[in-house]
Design an enzyme around this catalytic site. Structure first.
Site, PDB file in Angstrom:
ATOM      1  N   HIS A  15     -10.750 -12.065  -3.155  1.00  0.00           N
ATOM      2  CA  HIS A  15      -9.800 -10.948  -2.457  1.00  0.00           C
ATOM      3  C   HIS A  15      -8.705 -11.396  -1.499  1.00  0.00           C
ATOM      4  O   HIS A  15      -7.528 -11.141  -1.479  1.00  0.00           O
ATOM      5  CB  HIS A  15     -10.683  -9.994  -1.592  1.00  0.00           C
ATOM      6  CG  HIS A  15      -9.919  -9.036  -0.860  1.00  0.00           C
ATOM      7  ND1 HIS A  15      -9.382  -9.115   0.482  1.00  0.00           N
ATOM      8  CD2 HIS A  15      -9.848  -7.746  -0.916  1.00  0.00           C
ATOM      9  CE1 HIS A  15      -8.517  -8.222   0.897  1.00  0.00           C
ATOM     10  NE2 HIS A  15      -8.757  -7.282  -0.267  1.00  0.00           N
ATOM     11  N   GLY A  81     -14.974  -1.902  -7.721  1.00  0.00           N
ATOM     12  CA  GLY A  81     -13.964  -0.871  -6.975  1.00  0.00           C
ATOM     13  C   GLY A  81     -12.657  -0.877  -7.412  1.00  0.00           C
ATOM     14  O   GLY A  81     -12.078  -1.720  -8.314  1.00  0.00           O
TER      15      GLY A  81
END
Lengths: 130, 130
Positions: A15, A81
């Site tokens: 991320h 996600g």
């Protein structure tokens, strides 16, 4: 640079964090993979979805500049996600538009791998429980 | 309920997501661990740092209410960031204040385990590379 030599680069994508030590953990992880016995990747690099450099398209470009003709992108994420389902594929599309002749593939994300439950149980046992 | 029967509950702690499917992934993971051969935990439960239920203190309380006297908290996190270093230990302190007679222990976080580089290389090979 010999563009014909080919080979595959593994690009570990995390991320990205405002905390640089977390980004460094991912870069160190990429280096560790490269030292494993039987690792035949031309290189193992790290890239980040946001907050850290290189971006995914830049990471792909740098990987191809080293002479590889294939990049395997591995999402270092735990849950399926939005980042895994939408954002990373969108970044790969940008990279493919810049490098139409390269193979740019997306691997499954870490948390979805069937070995994770056993690894967590192993960790618990190493702690002395379960 | 026999408070004397003892036993250890494994509490898998994730960040928590607004996307309920991501929280369900963690709950399913806890169930999978419980079905593994040789898993001797009284139960394997899930809890969340934020955005989902139960919280870590509630998850500890629920685990102890089932009769266990020990809870091993496992951070399902990839980087050694603030959540792992500060926030989860602070939640454990809250749980310990509520349950001074219980053993509430903290395990290492997933991303710090030495098996992760090899698992990523295995995943890449399963994809057909490296």
């Amino acid at each position: 640079m010999d563009k014909n030599k080919g080979g595959t680069v593994l690009l570990v994508v995390a991320h990205g964090s405002r905390r640089e030590s977390s980004n460094e953990e991912v870069r160190a992880l990429a280096q560790q993979i490269q030292t494993l016995e039987g690792c035949n990747f031309t290189a193992v690099n790290a890239a980040f979805l946001e907050l850290a450099e290189p971006s995914i398209p830049d990471g792909v470009s740098q990987s191809l500049e080293s002479g590889a003709d294939r990049v395997l992108v591995m999402p270092y994420f735990l849950s399926r996600g939005r980042h895994v389902v939408e954002d990373i594929p969108a970044e790969l599309d940008k990279a493919r538009a810049k490098h139409p002749d390269a193979e740019i593939e997306l691997c499954g994300y870490l948390g979805g791998h069937g070995a994770i439950p056993q690894l967590l149980l192993t960790m618990a046992r190493e702690h002395g429980a379960g």
